[in-house]
Design a protein around this motif. Structure first.
Motif, PDB file in Angstrom:
ATOM      1  N   PRO A   1     -17.829  25.293  11.727  1.00  0.00           N
ATOM      2  CA  PRO A   1     -18.088  25.488  12.906  1.00  0.00           C
ATOM      3  C   PRO A   1     -19.765  25.766  13.314  1.00  0.00           C
ATOM      4  O   PRO A   1     -20.274  25.470  14.366  1.00  0.00           O
ATOM      5  N   ASP A   2     -20.447  26.474  12.198  1.00  0.00           N
ATOM      6  CA  ASP A   2     -21.715  26.452  12.266  1.00  0.00           C
ATOM      7  C   ASP A   2     -22.495  25.461  12.034  1.00  0.00           C
ATOM      8  O   ASP A   2     -24.049  25.708  12.049  1.00  0.00           O
ATOM      9  N   MET A   3     -21.949  24.405  11.720  1.00  0.00           N
ATOM     10  CA  MET A   3     -23.068  23.470  11.155  1.00  0.00           C
ATOM     11  C   MET A   3     -23.565  22.580  12.209  1.00  0.00           C
ATOM     12  O   MET A   3     -23.113  22.714  13.336  1.00  0.00           O
ATOM     13  N   ARG A   4     -24.797  22.259  12.379  1.00  0.00           N
ATOM     14  CA  ARG A   4     -25.477  21.653  13.549  1.00  0.00           C
ATOM     15  C   ARG A   4     -24.912  20.402  13.922  1.00  0.00           C
ATOM     16  O   ARG A   4     -24.527  19.561  13.051  1.00  0.00           O
ATOM     17  N   ALA A   5     -24.760  20.285  15.165  1.00  0.00           N
ATOM     18  CA  ALA A   5     -24.023  18.925  15.801  1.00  0.00           C
ATOM     19  C   ALA A   5     -25.209  17.927  15.625  1.00  0.00           C
ATOM     20  O   ALA A   5     -26.196  18.055  15.988  1.00  0.00           O
ATOM     21  N   SER A   6     -24.847  16.661  15.406  1.00  0.00           N
ATOM     22  CA  SER A   6     -25.648  15.584  15.476  1.00  0.00           C
ATOM     23  C   SER A   6     -25.474  14.884  17.077  1.00  0.00           C
ATOM     24  O   SER A   6     -24.556  15.202  17.744  1.00  0.00           O
ATOM     25  N   ASP A   7     -26.364  13.969  17.105  1.00  0.00           N
ATOM     26  CA  ASP A   7     -26.414  13.174  18.554  1.00  0.00           C
ATOM     27  C   ASP A   7     -24.980  12.147  18.651  1.00  0.00           C
ATOM     28  O   ASP A   7     -24.427  12.225  19.657  1.00  0.00           O
ATOM     29  N   ALA A   8     -24.547  11.812  17.259  1.00  0.00           N
ATOM     30  CA  ALA A   8     -23.575  11.017  17.485  1.00  0.00           C
ATOM     31  C   ALA A   8     -22.234  11.762  17.742  1.00  0.00           C
ATOM     32  O   ALA A   8     -21.327  11.351  18.243  1.00  0.00           O
ATOM     33  N   GLU A   9     -22.201  13.120  17.283  1.00  0.00           N
ATOM     34  CA  GLU A   9     -21.159  13.936  17.542  1.00  0.00           C
ATOM     35  C   GLU A   9     -21.023  14.221  19.174  1.00  0.00           C
ATOM     36  O   GLU A   9     -19.848  14.258  19.758  1.00  0.00           O
ATOM     37  N   ARG A  10     -22.365  14.443  19.502  1.00  0.00           N
ATOM     38  CA  ARG A  10     -22.261  15.002  21.115  1.00  0.00           C
ATOM     39  C   ARG A  10     -21.727  13.588  21.940  1.00  0.00           C
ATOM     40  O   ARG A  10     -20.996  13.781  22.749  1.00  0.00           O
ATOM     41  N   GLU A  11     -22.164  12.615  21.407  1.00  0.00           N
ATOM     42  CA  GLU A  11     -21.810  11.420  22.272  1.00  0.00           C
ATOM     43  C   GLU A  11     -20.300  11.069  22.082  1.00  0.00           C
ATOM     44  O   GLU A  11     -19.593  10.687  23.087  1.00  0.00           O
ATOM     45  N   ARG A  12     -19.776  11.419  21.137  1.00  0.00           N
ATOM     46  CA  ARG A  12     -18.242  11.248  20.758  1.00  0.00           C
ATOM     47  C   ARG A  12     -17.582  12.195  21.690  1.00  0.00           C
ATOM     48  O   ARG A  12     -16.504  11.765  22.310  1.00  0.00           O
ATOM     49  N   ILE A  13     -18.098  13.609  21.843  1.00  0.00           N
ATOM     50  CA  ILE A  13     -17.538  14.446  22.552  1.00  0.00           C
ATOM     51  C   ILE A  13     -17.581  14.204  24.365  1.00  0.00           C
ATOM     52  O   ILE A  13     -16.607  13.865  25.108  1.00  0.00           O
ATOM     53  N   ALA A  14     -18.792  13.260  24.602  1.00  0.00           N
ATOM     54  CA  ALA A  14     -19.117  12.810  25.979  1.00  0.00           C
ATOM     55  C   ALA A  14     -18.018  11.587  26.212  1.00  0.00           C
ATOM     56  O   ALA A  14     -17.570  11.757  27.099  1.00  0.00           O
ATOM     57  N   GLU A  15     -17.730  10.816  25.093  1.00  0.00           N
ATOM     58  CA  GLU A  15     -16.914   9.607  25.361  1.00  0.00           C
ATOM     59  C   GLU A  15     -15.412  10.109  25.763  1.00  0.00           C
ATOM     60  O   GLU A  15     -14.696   9.623  26.597  1.00  0.00           O
ATOM     61  N   LEU A  16     -14.928  11.397  24.998  1.00  0.00           N
ATOM     62  CA  LEU A  16     -13.771  11.906  25.056  1.00  0.00           C
ATOM     63  C   LEU A  16     -13.489  12.591  26.598  1.00  0.00           C
ATOM     64  O   LEU A  16     -12.454  12.360  27.264  1.00  0.00           O
ATOM     65  N   LEU A  17     -14.769  13.211  26.991  1.00  0.00           N
ATOM     66  CA  LEU A  17     -14.792  13.700  28.528  1.00  0.00           C
ATOM     67  C   LEU A  17     -14.631  12.559  29.476  1.00  0.00           C
ATOM     68  O   LEU A  17     -13.994  12.879  30.695  1.00  0.00           O
ATOM     69  N   ARG A  18     -15.090  11.625  29.280  1.00  0.00           N
ATOM     70  CA  ARG A  18     -15.102  10.315  30.057  1.00  0.00           C
ATOM     71  C   ARG A  18     -13.935   9.615  30.133  1.00  0.00           C
ATOM     72  O   ARG A  18     -13.390   9.631  31.330  1.00  0.00           O
ATOM     73  N   ASN A  19     -13.376   9.621  29.092  1.00  0.00           N
ATOM     74  CA  ASN A  19     -11.987   9.038  29.118  1.00  0.00           C
ATOM     75  C   ASN A  19     -10.752  10.279  29.763  1.00  0.00           C
ATOM     76  O   ASN A  19      -9.932   9.706  30.514  1.00  0.00           O
ATOM     77  N   ALA A  20     -11.013  11.420  29.710  1.00  0.00           N
ATOM     78  CA  ALA A  20     -10.163  12.449  30.370  1.00  0.00           C
ATOM     79  C   ALA A  20     -10.530  12.295  31.911  1.00  0.00           C
ATOM     80  O   ALA A  20      -9.111  12.392  32.533  1.00  0.00           O
ATOM     81  N   VAL A  21     -11.489  12.334  32.401  1.00  0.00           N
ATOM     82  CA  VAL A  21     -11.582  12.249  33.934  1.00  0.00           C
ATOM     83  C   VAL A  21     -10.980  10.904  34.336  1.00  0.00           C
ATOM     84  O   VAL A  21     -10.685  11.060  35.574  1.00  0.00           O
ATOM     85  N   ALA A  22     -11.272   9.792  33.549  1.00  0.00           N
ATOM     86  CA  ALA A  22     -10.596   8.544  34.104  1.00  0.00           C
ATOM     87  C   ALA A  22      -9.072   8.766  34.071  1.00  0.00           C
ATOM     88  O   ALA A  22      -8.452   7.934  34.955  1.00  0.00           O
ATOM     89  N   GLU A  23      -8.516   9.441  33.403  1.00  0.00           N
ATOM     90  CA  GLU A  23      -7.247   9.760  33.299  1.00  0.00           C
ATOM     91  C   GLU A  23      -6.579  10.721  34.041  1.00  0.00           C
ATOM     92  O   GLU A  23      -5.312  10.992  34.359  1.00  0.00           O
ATOM     93  N   GLY A  24      -7.454  11.267  34.776  1.00  0.00           N
ATOM     94  CA  GLY A  24      -7.039  12.542  35.822  1.00  0.00           C
ATOM     95  C   GLY A  24      -6.766  13.736  35.151  1.00  0.00           C
ATOM     96  O   GLY A  24      -6.333  14.687  35.633  1.00  0.00           O
ATOM     97  N   ARG A  25      -7.210  13.943  33.836  1.00  0.00           N
ATOM     98  CA  ARG A  25      -7.078  15.236  33.101  1.00  0.00           C
ATOM     99  C   ARG A  25      -8.090  16.253  33.394  1.00  0.00           C
ATOM    100  O   ARG A  25      -7.788  17.599  33.357  1.00  0.00           O
ATOM    101  N   LEU A  26      -9.148  15.834  34.046  1.00  0.00           N
ATOM    102  CA  LEU A  26     -10.188  16.586  34.219  1.00  0.00           C
ATOM    103  C   LEU A  26     -10.762  16.293  35.767  1.00  0.00           C
ATOM    104  O   LEU A  26     -10.775  15.082  36.215  1.00  0.00           O
ATOM    105  N   ASP A  27     -11.043  17.466  36.727  1.00  0.00           N
ATOM    106  CA  ASP A  27     -11.619  16.830  37.797  1.00  0.00           C
ATOM    107  C   ASP A  27     -13.025  16.771  37.880  1.00  0.00           C
ATOM    108  O   ASP A  27     -13.636  17.094  36.615  1.00  0.00           O
ATOM    109  N   MET A  28     -13.935  16.320  38.938  1.00  0.00           N
ATOM    110  CA  MET A  28     -15.451  16.083  38.499  1.00  0.00           C
ATOM    111  C   MET A  28     -15.988  17.381  38.354  1.00  0.00           C
ATOM    112  O   MET A  28     -17.034  17.196  37.655  1.00  0.00           O
ATOM    113  N   ASP A  29     -15.936  18.548  38.753  1.00  0.00           N
ATOM    114  CA  ASP A  29     -16.449  19.674  38.517  1.00  0.00           C
ATOM    115  C   ASP A  29     -16.406  20.004  37.164  1.00  0.00           C
ATOM    116  O   ASP A  29     -17.396  20.517  36.502  1.00  0.00           O
TER     117      ASP A  29
END
Length: 233
Positions: free
Chosen positions: A6-34
């Motif tokens: 958990p303490d390993m430094r995150a890479s740009d690719a890992e940040r972008e992967r998380i961002a993609e999961l978040l975009r999928n979640a908001v598109a599916e209605g699992r997250l609101d815009m806020d």
């Protein structure tokens, strides 16, 4: 979703992967815009994997099963294995009332010696190959200067000293979390008399471009999210 590091430094690719999961979640209605805006902002600001994982812990991955961050390839990680073991293209440099430069794509000898007399020299290791993993760069200056540039993910140890001058150690060591696996071990040693040897760390041009693009994507997404209406209202 958990990680053994958990303490390993995150890479740009890992940040972008998380961002993609978040975009999928908001598109599916699992997250609101806020929620999406808050988590996306936190993802691009995260420095470690431990900061990224809670942002998607309650969300499914594509296919329905969680996947560890370590499974994501990082295109920004330097593969030093293929850059070590090349025949040297330069074993030294000399400047008298003039200057020299070693930068771009070149191969550093196991023992590289640079001498400057009332002149200047530049040694850039960011895109260099290496004859061996253990490399010693010896710098000697008299009323002159040598500037060495190394990337943040390279192991560099500065051991030289100066008299009526300086032998900079700003680039020595580096953050252990940033050092890439298999990085060359570079020792910078020598002597500076009425002159100086400076060592600093700077990102490679490709790394700067990736970081710039990631920040640009983050700003655009935040701008779009801020102007998008909440369909549930």
């Amino acid at each position: 979703m958990t990680s053994d590091l958990p303490d390993m430094r995150a890479s740009d690719a890992e940040r972008e992967r998380i961002a993609e999961l978040l975009r999928n979640a908001v598109a599916e209605g699992r997250l609101d815009m806020d929620e999406f805006g808050e988590r996306l902002d936190a993802a691009y600001k995260a420095r470690t994997r431990g900061e990224l994982e809670p942002l998607v812990r309650d969300l499914p991955t594509p296919g329905g099963s969680p996947a560890p961050l370590a499974a994501a390839p990082d295109p920004g990680t330097m593969d030093y294995a293929r850059r070590i073991g090349q025949p040297p293209t330069s074993k030294g440099a000399f400047a008298f009332w003039s200057g020299f430069g070693r930068k771009g794509t070149w191969t550093v000898a196991r023992r590289f010696t640079a001498v400057v007399l009332q002149g200047g020299g530049e040694i850039d290791l960011r895109d260099a190959d290496f004859e061996g993993r253990d490399t010693v760069i010896r710098c000697f200056t008299l009323m002159g200067g040598i500037h060495i540039t190394a990337p943040p993910d390279m192991h560099v140890d500065v051991r030289g000293f100066g008299f009526m001058g300086g032998f900079g150690e700003a680039g020595s060591g580096g953050d252990p979390d940033d050092i890439a696996p298999g990085s060359p071990r570079v020792i910078v040693t020598g002597f500076a008399l009425m002159g100086g040897v400076g060592v600093e760390r700077k990102l490679r041009r490709a790394d700067k471009q990736r970081l710039k693009q990631a920040r640009k994507r983050g700003r655009l997404e935040k701008r779009e999210d801020g102007g998008a209406p909440d369909e549930r209202a």
